[in-house]
Design an enzyme around this catalytic site. Structure first.
Site, PDB file in Angstrom:
ATOM      1  CG  ASN A 199      18.965  61.225  57.873  1.00 21.57           C
ATOM      2  OD1 ASN A 199      19.129  62.374  57.494  1.00 21.57           O
ATOM      3  ND2 ASN A 199      19.920  60.310  57.849  1.00 21.57           N
TER       4      ASN A 199
ATOM      5  CG  ASP B 292      23.898  55.527  64.546  1.00 22.96           C
ATOM      6  OD1 ASP B 292      25.024  55.586  64.017  1.00 22.96           O
ATOM      7  OD2 ASP B 292      22.838  55.482  63.893  1.00 22.96           O
TER       8      ASP B 292
HETATM    9  O1  RIB Z   1      22.989  54.454  61.380  1.00 21.13           O
HETATM   10  C1  RIB Z   1      21.626  54.323  61.057  1.00 21.13           C
HETATM   11  C2  RIB Z   1      21.129  55.594  60.431  1.00 21.13           C
HETATM   12  O2  RIB Z   1      21.778  55.771  59.199  1.00 21.13           O
HETATM   13  C3  RIB Z   1      19.653  55.574  60.095  1.00 21.13           C
HETATM   14  O3  RIB Z   1      18.851  56.017  61.163  1.00 21.13           O
HETATM   15  C4  RIB Z   1      19.586  56.436  58.864  1.00 21.13           C
HETATM   16  O4  RIB Z   1      18.939  57.656  59.058  1.00 21.13           O
HETATM   17  C5  RIB Z   1      21.029  56.653  58.436  1.00 21.13           C
HETATM   18  O5  RIB Z   1      21.469  57.908  58.754  1.00 21.13           O
END
Ligand code: RIB
Length: 320
Positions: free
Chosen positions: A13, A259
């Site tokens: 994204n 992440d």
């Molecule tokens: O986990 C964070 C992410 O969640 C962001 O970078 C945004 O794009 C969403 O996908």
């Protein structure tokens, strides 16, 4: 034997970020900071985080044929991610509208765009990539049937890691493949089917993460990691349950830290570390990430993780 330490199958994204004093309520308008545009998406974030730490990493994702797609590809390539598996076209690149408050907490709305077109066929077409990967990691900003196809295409001996974000109830086939399933408290409750009917929660009304871990393991994953913010992370398999402490830092922006945690954990597990040790390392990676603004732009190198000062803390076994 494997060409890649980690293959990430997931979303990419463009993150459109505005700092706010507080989030608006329904019908309300607030003024915020200037707009920042960063490369993001849970899948793309994981890939950059792992590559920056030194993992041989590949990404299977779909972006639009547009400026946001090029921003994302540039970020992947400059981190050293193999982007041969990134498909282009079919819809605009996914976009995340993000507000960040002074405490560093965020709220995110995602328009999936091309992510929603990452199909089971795309996964089948990428069979050589799956066969060449020691660990495969996914999230849920792509279709659930695509994640199912990933599970079906795993090479013998490779390990599957899932962060079910945003969470939905998961089919048994996916749950059984997870090693580990990585959830925060909200995700744990949704996966347990507790979101709308707390009384149906197999962990009952318990506020004890150890009870949630047991209930989650009963659904089929081989191991579970529950991230608990400042309280650390609870890691559990059929033998032990261990609380891994958090690393205290001053948070600027938590976007993408989960992440980075997942990517670091997946990489260390693939390198042969035990779950608790891998989670302790991942906590340090996530801690560095929250001290800087943005998602991918905030992720540390292995040298930066090594130089983080976090006081003395050690994992505690909760039960056997
Ligand atoms: O986990 C964070 C992410 O969640 C962001 O970078 C945004 O794009 C969403 O996908």
């Amino acid at each position: 034997m494997y060409d890649y330490d980690l293959l990430v199958v997931g979303s990419a994204n463009a993150d459109l970020v505005i700092g706010v004093e507080r989030r608006p309520g329904p019908g309300e308008t607030v003024l915020g900071s200037d707009l920042s545009v960063h490369p993001g998406g849970k899948g793309a974030n994981q890939a950059v985080a792992a590559a920056r730490l030194g993992a041989r990493t590949a990404l299977l994702a779909r972006v639009g044929d547009d400026a946001h797609g090029r921003l994302l590809l540039d970020s992947q390539r400059s981190a050293g991610v193999d982007t041969a598996g990134v498909r282009s076209g079919g819809a605009p690149t996914g976009v995340a509208l993000i507000t960040v408050d002074p405490s560093g907490d965020n709220s995110i709305v995602v328009s999936p765009g091309a992510n929603a077109r990452l199909s089971p066929e795309d996964v089948r077409d990428a069979a050589p990539l799956l066969a060449a990967s020691r660990v495969v990691s996914t999230q849920l900003e792509i279709p659930l049937e695509t994640v199912t196809e990933v599970v079906r295409g795993l090479a013998p001996g490779s390990r599957f890691v899932l962060n079910p974000s945003p969470p939905v109830e998961l089919p048994a086939e996916i749950l059984a493949a997870c090693d580990p399933l990585i959830v925060n408290e909200h995700e744990a409750r949704v996966v347990l089917g507790a979101a709308e009917a707390p009384s149906a929660d197999p962990a009952g009304d318990s506020d004890e993460p150890a009870d949630w871990a047991r209930a989650l393991l009963a659904l089929g994953p081989r191991s579970v990691v529950i991230t608990l913010g400042e309280r650390g992370a609870l890691v559990a398999d059929d033998r032990t349950t261990t609380l891994v402490p958090s690393v205290r830092v001053r948070a600027v922006d938590t976007t993408g830290a989960g992440d980075a945690f997942t990517a670091a954990l997946a990489w260390r597990l693939g390198a042969g570390e035990e779950l608790a040790a891998a989670a302790a390392y991942a906590a340090r990676v996530g801690a560095v990430a929250v001290t800087r603004a943005g998602a991918q732009v905030s992720f540390p190198t292995a040298a930066e993780v090594a130089s983080l000062h976090d006081g003395e803390s050690s994992a505690q076994e909760v039960s056997r």
